[in-house]
Design a protein around this motif. Structure first.
Motif, short mmCIF file in Angstrom:
data_model
loop_
_atom_site.label_atom_id
_atom_site.label_comp_id
_atom_site.label_asym_id
_atom_site.label_seq_id
_atom_site.Cartn_x
_atom_site.Cartn_y
_atom_site.Cartn_z
N THR A 190 0.76 -1.32 0.17
CA THR A 190 -0.11 0.04 -0.06
C THR A 190 1.03 1.30 0.02
N CYS A 191 0.85 2.04 -1.02
CA CYS A 191 1.73 3.13 -1.33
C CYS A 191 0.75 4.60 -1.08
N THR A 192 1.30 5.49 -0.61
CA THR A 192 0.85 6.78 -0.43
C THR A 192 1.73 7.74 -1.20
N THR A 193 1.27 8.52 -2.07
CA THR A 193 2.19 9.36 -2.80
C THR A 193 1.57 10.75 -2.31
N GLN A 194 2.27 11.64 -1.83
CA GLN A 194 2.14 12.89 -1.13
C GLN A 194 2.64 14.06 -2.25
N PHE A 195 1.27 14.74 -2.86
CA PHE A 195 1.68 15.94 -3.73
C PHE A 195 1.80 17.31 -2.85
N HIS A 196 2.23 18.30 -3.64
CA HIS A 196 2.07 19.85 -2.89
C HIS A 196 1.81 20.48 -4.25
N LYS A 197 0.81 21.34 -4.03
CA LYS A 197 0.53 22.54 -4.89
C LYS A 197 1.66 23.46 -5.17
N THR A 198 1.73 23.56 -6.60
CA THR A 198 2.49 24.54 -7.39
C THR A 198 1.89 25.56 -7.75
N PRO A 199 2.22 26.78 -8.47
CA PRO A 199 1.54 27.68 -9.38
C PRO A 199 1.04 27.04 -10.34
N GLU A 200 1.92 26.25 -11.07
CA GLU A 200 1.59 25.53 -12.24
C GLU A 200 0.72 24.44 -12.07
N PHE A 201 0.94 23.55 -11.20
CA PHE A 201 0.22 22.14 -11.03
C PHE A 201 0.61 21.69 -9.85
N PHE A 202 1.10 20.25 -9.62
CA PHE A 202 1.46 19.47 -8.55
C PHE A 202 3.03 19.05 -8.71
N ASP A 203 3.63 18.93 -7.48
CA ASP A 203 4.76 18.18 -7.59
C ASP A 203 4.91 17.02 -6.66
N ILE A 204 5.44 16.03 -6.72
CA ILE A 204 5.45 15.06 -5.71
C ILE A 204 6.54 15.33 -4.65
N THR A 205 5.84 15.26 -3.34
CA THR A 205 6.65 15.48 -2.29
C THR A 205 7.65 13.96 -1.94
N TYR A 206 6.74 12.91 -1.81
CA TYR A 206 7.40 11.79 -1.38
C TYR A 206 6.27 10.54 -1.86
N THR A 207 6.85 9.42 -1.77
CA THR A 207 6.05 7.95 -1.73
C THR A 207 6.60 7.24 -0.88
N ILE A 208 5.65 6.53 -0.11
CA ILE A 208 5.99 5.65 1.10
C ILE A 208 5.10 4.58 0.75
N CYS A 209 5.76 3.38 0.63
CA CYS A 209 5.16 1.90 0.49
C CYS A 209 5.25 1.20 1.84
N LYS A 210 4.11 0.47 2.14
CA LYS A 210 4.17 -0.33 3.22
C LYS A 210 3.64 -1.57 3.03
#
Length: 101
Positions: free
Chosen positions: A81-101
């Motif tokens: 089960t993986c969770t990918t976190q995104f943060h908002k940028t002025p243009e779109f979204f960027d990936i902050t990190y992905t954690i898989c357990k």
């Protein structure tokens, strides 16, 4: 005529929004593949589920991906089960990190 124009604008907006959601989901899957080294030819995987989950911050978003991975050498399978976190940028979204357990 005015109603038709408003309807066309709403449809275009909805289509653009759906395209952005699809892009975020593709980005999440690409990062999961990289995190779990799924490009390795000794692994086969099946995505069992994918959807939005609670983000770390109020301006971001998060995608949860459930993947079953089978090692073709050892014939063992494992579900991640993986969770990918995104943060908002002025243009779109960027990936902050992905954690898989």
């Amino acid at each position: 005529m005015k109603k038709l124009l408003v309807l066309a604008l709403l449809f275009a907006s909805t289509t653009a929004h759906a395209g952005r959601i699809k892009e975020v989901i593709i980005m999440a899957m690409d990062d999961v593949e990289e995190t779990l080294s799924l490009q390795n030819p000794d692994f086969r995987y099946v995505v069992k589920g994918q959807g939005f989950t609670e983000a770390d911050d109020s301006t971001g978003t998060a995608i949860q991906t459930i993947v079953e991975v089978r090692n073709l050498i050892t014939l063992q399978s494992r579900e991640w089960t993986c969770t990918t976190q995104f943060h908002k940028t002025p243009e779109f979204f960027d990936i902050t990190y992905t954690i898989c357990k």
